[in-house]
Design a protein around this motif. Structure first.
Motif, PDB file in Angstrom:
ATOM      1  N   CYS A 138      20.830  -7.553 -20.380  1.00 40.94           N
ATOM      2  CA  CYS A 138      19.891  -6.434 -20.321  1.00 40.94           C
ATOM      3  C   CYS A 138      18.749  -6.615 -21.318  1.00 40.94           C
ATOM      4  O   CYS A 138      17.586  -6.302 -21.019  1.00 40.94           O
ATOM      5  CB  CYS A 138      20.632  -5.127 -20.602  1.00 40.94           C
ATOM      6  SG  CYS A 138      19.634  -3.654 -20.321  1.00 40.94           S
ATOM      7  N   TRP A 173      15.297   2.036 -17.542  1.00 46.05           N
ATOM      8  CA  TRP A 173      15.899   2.642 -16.344  1.00 46.05           C
ATOM      9  C   TRP A 173      17.425   2.500 -16.359  1.00 46.05           C
ATOM     10  O   TRP A 173      18.153   3.455 -16.082  1.00 46.05           O
ATOM     11  CB  TRP A 173      15.310   2.000 -15.094  1.00 46.05           C
ATOM     12  CG  TRP A 173      15.886   2.554 -13.816  1.00 46.05           C
ATOM     13  CD1 TRP A 173      16.747   1.939 -12.970  1.00 46.05           C
ATOM     14  CD2 TRP A 173      15.647   3.862 -13.274  1.00 46.05           C
ATOM     15  NE1 TRP A 173      17.064   2.747 -11.923  1.00 46.05           N
ATOM     16  CE2 TRP A 173      16.406   3.951 -12.076  1.00 46.05           C
ATOM     17  CE3 TRP A 173      14.871   4.952 -13.669  1.00 46.05           C
ATOM     18  CZ2 TRP A 173      16.409   5.079 -11.283  1.00 46.05           C
ATOM     19  CZ3 TRP A 173      14.881   6.088 -12.873  1.00 46.05           C
ATOM     20  CH2 TRP A 173      15.638   6.145 -11.697  1.00 46.05           C
ATOM     21  N   LEU A 174      17.918   1.308 -16.701  1.00 43.41           N
ATOM     22  CA  LEU A 174      19.360   1.097 -16.740  1.00 43.41           C
ATOM     23  C   LEU A 174      20.014   1.972 -17.800  1.00 43.41           C
ATOM     24  O   LEU A 174      21.116   2.510 -17.589  1.00 43.41           O
ATOM     25  CB  LEU A 174      19.669  -0.375 -16.992  1.00 43.41           C
ATOM     26  CG  LEU A 174      19.242  -1.343 -15.878  1.00 43.41           C
ATOM     27  CD1 LEU A 174      19.511  -2.780 -16.289  1.00 43.41           C
ATOM     28  CD2 LEU A 174      19.963  -1.027 -14.569  1.00 43.41           C
ATOM     29  N   GLN A 200      20.289   5.457 -16.524  1.00 41.44           N
ATOM     30  CA  GLN A 200      21.349   5.590 -15.521  1.00 41.44           C
ATOM     31  C   GLN A 200      22.740   5.344 -16.099  1.00 41.44           C
ATOM     32  O   GLN A 200      23.739   5.427 -15.373  1.00 41.44           O
ATOM     33  CB  GLN A 200      21.098   4.609 -14.361  1.00 41.44           C
ATOM     34  CG  GLN A 200      19.771   4.792 -13.664  1.00 41.44           C
ATOM     35  CD  GLN A 200      19.617   6.182 -13.083  1.00 41.44           C
ATOM     36  OE1 GLN A 200      20.543   6.709 -12.487  1.00 41.44           O
ATOM     37  NE2 GLN A 200      18.447   6.786 -13.278  1.00 41.44           N
ATOM     38  N   ARG A 201      22.791   5.013 -17.389  1.00 38.44           N
ATOM     39  CA  ARG A 201      24.042   4.723 -18.087  1.00 38.44           C
ATOM     40  C   ARG A 201      24.805   3.572 -17.433  1.00 38.44           C
ATOM     41  O   ARG A 201      26.042   3.557 -17.393  1.00 38.44           O
ATOM     42  CB  ARG A 201      24.917   5.979 -18.167  1.00 38.44           C
ATOM     43  CG  ARG A 201      24.268   7.123 -18.932  1.00 38.44           C
ATOM     44  CD  ARG A 201      25.173   8.320 -19.007  1.00 38.44           C
ATOM     45  NE  ARG A 201      24.526   9.429 -19.732  1.00 38.44           N
ATOM     46  CZ  ARG A 201      25.064  10.620 -19.916  1.00 38.44           C
ATOM     47  NH1 ARG A 201      26.283  10.876 -19.438  1.00 38.44           N
ATOM     48  NH2 ARG A 201      24.417  11.567 -20.581  1.00 38.44           N
ATOM     49  N   PHE A 202      24.060   2.633 -16.922  1.00 44.50           N
ATOM     50  CA  PHE A 202      24.668   1.460 -16.308  1.00 44.50           C
ATOM     51  C   PHE A 202      25.107   0.495 -17.408  1.00 44.50           C
ATOM     52  O   PHE A 202      24.325   0.172 -18.305  1.00 44.50           O
ATOM     53  CB  PHE A 202      23.675   0.767 -15.368  1.00 44.50           C
ATOM     54  CG  PHE A 202      24.259  -0.399 -14.624  1.00 44.50           C
ATOM     55  CD1 PHE A 202      24.942  -0.198 -13.432  1.00 44.50           C
ATOM     56  CD2 PHE A 202      24.150  -1.690 -15.113  1.00 44.50           C
ATOM     57  CE1 PHE A 202      25.493  -1.267 -12.746  1.00 44.50           C
ATOM     58  CE2 PHE A 202      24.699  -2.758 -14.433  1.00 44.50           C
ATOM     59  CZ  PHE A 202      25.365  -2.549 -13.243  1.00 44.50           C
ATOM     60  N   SER A 212      30.194  -1.670  -9.936  1.00 40.49           N
ATOM     61  CA  SER A 212      29.023  -0.799 -10.029  1.00 40.49           C
ATOM     62  C   SER A 212      27.781  -1.512  -9.507  1.00 40.49           C
ATOM     63  O   SER A 212      27.719  -2.742  -9.463  1.00 40.49           O
ATOM     64  CB  SER A 212      28.801  -0.350 -11.479  1.00 40.49           C
ATOM     65  OG  SER A 212      28.614  -1.468 -12.329  1.00 40.49           O
ATOM     66  N   VAL A 213      26.785  -0.722  -9.122  1.00 39.52           N
ATOM     67  CA  VAL A 213      25.508  -1.238  -8.611  1.00 39.52           C
ATOM     68  C   VAL A 213      24.395  -0.348  -9.148  1.00 39.52           C
ATOM     69  O   VAL A 213      24.539   0.870  -9.196  1.00 39.52           O
ATOM     70  CB  VAL A 213      25.458  -1.214  -7.064  1.00 39.52           C
ATOM     71  CG1 VAL A 213      24.104  -1.715  -6.560  1.00 39.52           C
ATOM     72  CG2 VAL A 213      26.571  -2.036  -6.468  1.00 39.52           C
ATOM     73  N   GLN A 214      23.291  -0.976  -9.529  1.00 41.97           N
ATOM     74  CA  GLN A 214      22.113  -0.192  -9.893  1.00 41.97           C
ATOM     75  C   GLN A 214      20.854  -0.932  -9.470  1.00 41.97           C
ATOM     76  O   GLN A 214      20.673  -2.110  -9.807  1.00 41.97           O
ATOM     77  CB  GLN A 214      22.059   0.076 -11.399  1.00 41.97           C
ATOM     78  CG  GLN A 214      20.928   0.998 -11.819  1.00 41.97           C
ATOM     79  CD  GLN A 214      21.038   2.367 -11.150  1.00 41.97           C
ATOM     80  OE1 GLN A 214      22.023   3.070 -11.306  1.00 41.97           O
ATOM     81  NE2 GLN A 214      20.021   2.725 -10.383  1.00 41.97           N
ATOM     82  N   ALA A 215      20.017  -0.267  -8.695  1.00 39.35           N
ATOM     83  CA  ALA A 215      18.724  -0.829  -8.294  1.00 39.35           C
ATOM     84  C   ALA A 215      17.618  -0.172  -9.107  1.00 39.35           C
ATOM     85  O   ALA A 215      17.813   0.876  -9.728  1.00 39.35           O
ATOM     86  CB  ALA A 215      18.500  -0.604  -6.802  1.00 39.35           C
ATOM     87  N   TRP A 216      16.429  -0.799  -9.107  1.00 39.51           N
ATOM     88  CA  TRP A 216      15.259  -0.222  -9.764  1.00 39.51           C
ATOM     89  C   TRP A 216      14.018  -0.483  -8.929  1.00 39.51           C
ATOM     90  O   TRP A 216      14.041  -1.320  -8.019  1.00 39.51           O
ATOM     91  CB  TRP A 216      15.081  -0.766 -11.190  1.00 39.51           C
ATOM     92  CG  TRP A 216      14.973  -2.268 -11.263  1.00 39.51           C
ATOM     93  CD1 TRP A 216      13.859  -3.026 -11.093  1.00 39.51           C
ATOM     94  CD2 TRP A 216      16.042  -3.185 -11.524  1.00 39.51           C
ATOM     95  NE1 TRP A 216      14.134  -4.366 -11.227  1.00 39.51           N
ATOM     96  CE2 TRP A 216      15.479  -4.485 -11.511  1.00 39.51           C
ATOM     97  CE3 TRP A 216      17.411  -3.045 -11.781  1.00 39.51           C
ATOM     98  CZ2 TRP A 216      16.239  -5.622 -11.737  1.00 39.51           C
ATOM     99  CZ3 TRP A 216      18.160  -4.184 -12.021  1.00 39.51           C
ATOM    100  CH2 TRP A 216      17.569  -5.448 -11.994  1.00 39.51           C
ATOM    101  N   ALA A 236      18.055  -5.406  -8.298  1.00 37.63           N
ATOM    102  CA  ALA A 236      19.308  -4.682  -8.495  1.00 37.63           C
ATOM    103  C   ALA A 236      20.253  -5.556  -9.299  1.00 37.63           C
ATOM    104  O   ALA A 236      20.111  -6.788  -9.364  1.00 37.63           O
ATOM    105  CB  ALA A 236      19.937  -4.299  -7.164  1.00 37.63           C
TER     106      ALA A 236
END
Length: 457
Positions: free
Chosen positions: A29, A39-40, A43-45, A51-55, A65
């Motif tokens: 990160c 952003w991450l 989102q508390r990623f 888990s998955v997180q896109a931006w 992502a």
């Protein structure tokens, strides 16, 4: 190579898909652009597995992502991705070894699967971009074959339809196929298969497919094809009967494994034997207390008509041994006791050969398709003692049900024949990433990996 839906070899502008393990997430990160980091964080990623997180970019368009991955060599570690990601063409970013790429491709396909014969599956707009491995897609096709066969209701997947499936596979790969059905089973000495299936309006049968060079090692693969199991006159309760379309799951595994060996052109000679019946209730249904004949000449007293899978398999195993194979494998949804012992995800493996058992278990660990070995504890044969026949098909004790079922089968395996038996559930009780509710292939990829390694010498 034709690609299934959800995969593409070319695209103009693939979106970057990052994969990180939680322990490395902080370092990964820190190397990302500041807006992505912010952003991450918002989102508390944290890279947790599954888990998955896109931006998005500055114009609000999806720009990338990240996936949380625990074991990159486990296909199921990737299976959450295709349905969790926004629509678009995704390409794995960064370095990855070949095993991880193949796991991603298989997991992506398993994650996309939905049975859609009767109900349209939700449209999914994400596609995986890359250079794809043909063997991986053959493995995926084998898993899909099992799922589709098991998920299809008995009205459309009875003994006739199982035979039709086997004939289509044989034609596609240049194999020979023959079937003995109905009263011809008695003429050709398959009395146990006939006894179980005779009450159905659909004729019982044994399906035999042969493929390969006579100079290659001979592997016989047997499958229990009970297309529906009412329990017979020992009728199941409604809850126990509800999903019995899956009782041909062993046959589905056997068909898919034989098809996979043929598709990959392994240097093996294959004989596939599927005993296909419907255990129905009718005026000529076999009864508790009867003594039935078997192909081997062993008389069997029927303690319970719901212990029918071992009856159809014992004739198939006897014929398999007559062929003097180098290896004999069978798959069967044989006992609820195996599920009580090991749960729904872990098939029970029995074998009379240490090398075969170890090879299969090790292949399962490498392929992330595990099995668990159970003992052929022969003192428990006392539970199958009959006062009027050579053997009983079941016992009146609840102890060691899976073990005694395997011991029953072993009675029909000739001494010196190397044999492995898998008591498989073939079902997912609920939805999980890569494991949708319904039919499931279990131990199949492990069996293929084991056979591939043995074929290689």
């Amino acid at each position: 190579m034709s690609l299934p839906a959800g995969f593409t070899a070319t695209t103009d502008a693939p979106l970057p898909l990052h994969a990180v393990r939680k322990p490395e997430f902080a370092d990964w990160c820190a190397a990302q652009p500041a807006p992505v980091q912010a952003w991450l964080a918002a989102q508390r990623f944290d890279g947790s597995a599954g888990s998955v997180q896109a931006w998005a970019d500055g114009e609000g368009r999806v720009a990338g992502a990240v996936l949380g991955i625990e074991d990159p060599h486990d296909p199921l570690a990737w299976a959450h991705a295709p349905r969790a990601l926004p629509a678009g063409d995704w390409q794995l970013d960064g370095e990855s070894d070949g095993n991880a790429r193949r796991a991603l491709q298989l997991g992506w396909g398993l994650g996309l699967y939905r049975f859609s014969r009767y109900k349209q599956a939700p449209v999914n707009g994400s596609r995986l971009v890359g250079e794809f491995d043909a063997e991986t897609f053959d493995l995926l096709a084998a898993c899909v074959r099992v799922r589709d066969l098991v998920n299809t209701p008995t009205e459309h997947m009875g003994p006739d339809e199982l035979e039709t499936t086997a004939r289509a596979i044989a034609q596609a790969h240049g194999a020979s196929i023959a079937t003995i059905a109905g009263d011809d089973l008695l003429v050709q000495n398959y009395p146990a298969i006939h006894a179980v299936g005779r009450a159905s309006h659909r004729a019982p049968r044994i399906i035999e497919l042969r493929w390969g060079d006579a100079s290659h090692p001979h592997v016989v693969i047997c499958g229990k094809g009970v297309c529906f199991d009412t329990g017979g006159l020992d009728l199941k309760a409604a809850a126990g009967m509800r999903n019995m379309k899956k009782d041909m799951g062993g046959a589905a595994h056997a068909l898919a494994l034989a098809e996979l060996v043929m598709a990959r052109q392994l240097p093996l000679r294959i004989t596939l034997l599927v005993a296909a019946v419907e255990n129905a209730v009718g005026p000529n249904a076999f009864r508790p207390g009867e003594v039935i004949a078997t192909r081997k000449g062993v008389s069997v007293e029927i303690d319970n008509t719901d212990a029918e899978g071992r009856l159809v398999l014992c004739d198939a195993l006897t014929h398999a041994c007559e062929l003097q194979p180098d290896l004999l494998l069978d798959f069967a949804t044989l006992t609820g006791a195996a599920r009580i012992a090991l749960g729904p995800d872990l098939p029970a493996l029995y074998s009379n050969d240490e090398a075969l058992a170890n090879d299969w278990l090790n292949a399962g660990m490498q392929a992330r398709d595990p099995l668990w070995r159970m003992p052929l504890w022969r003192p428990y044969l006392r539970y199958l003692t009959s006062g009027i026949a050579d053997l009983a098909n079941s016992s009146n004790t609840t102890m060691a049900g899976s073990v005694t079922a395997a011991l029953y089968l072993e009675r029909f395996v000739d001494e010196g024949v190397r044999w492995g038996h898998v008591d498989v559930y073939a079902w997912n009780d609920g939805d999980r990433p890569g494991k949708p509710a319904g039919g499931e292939a279990q131990g199949l990829r492990a069996a293929y990996a084991m056979l591939k390694a043995r074929a290689a010498g």
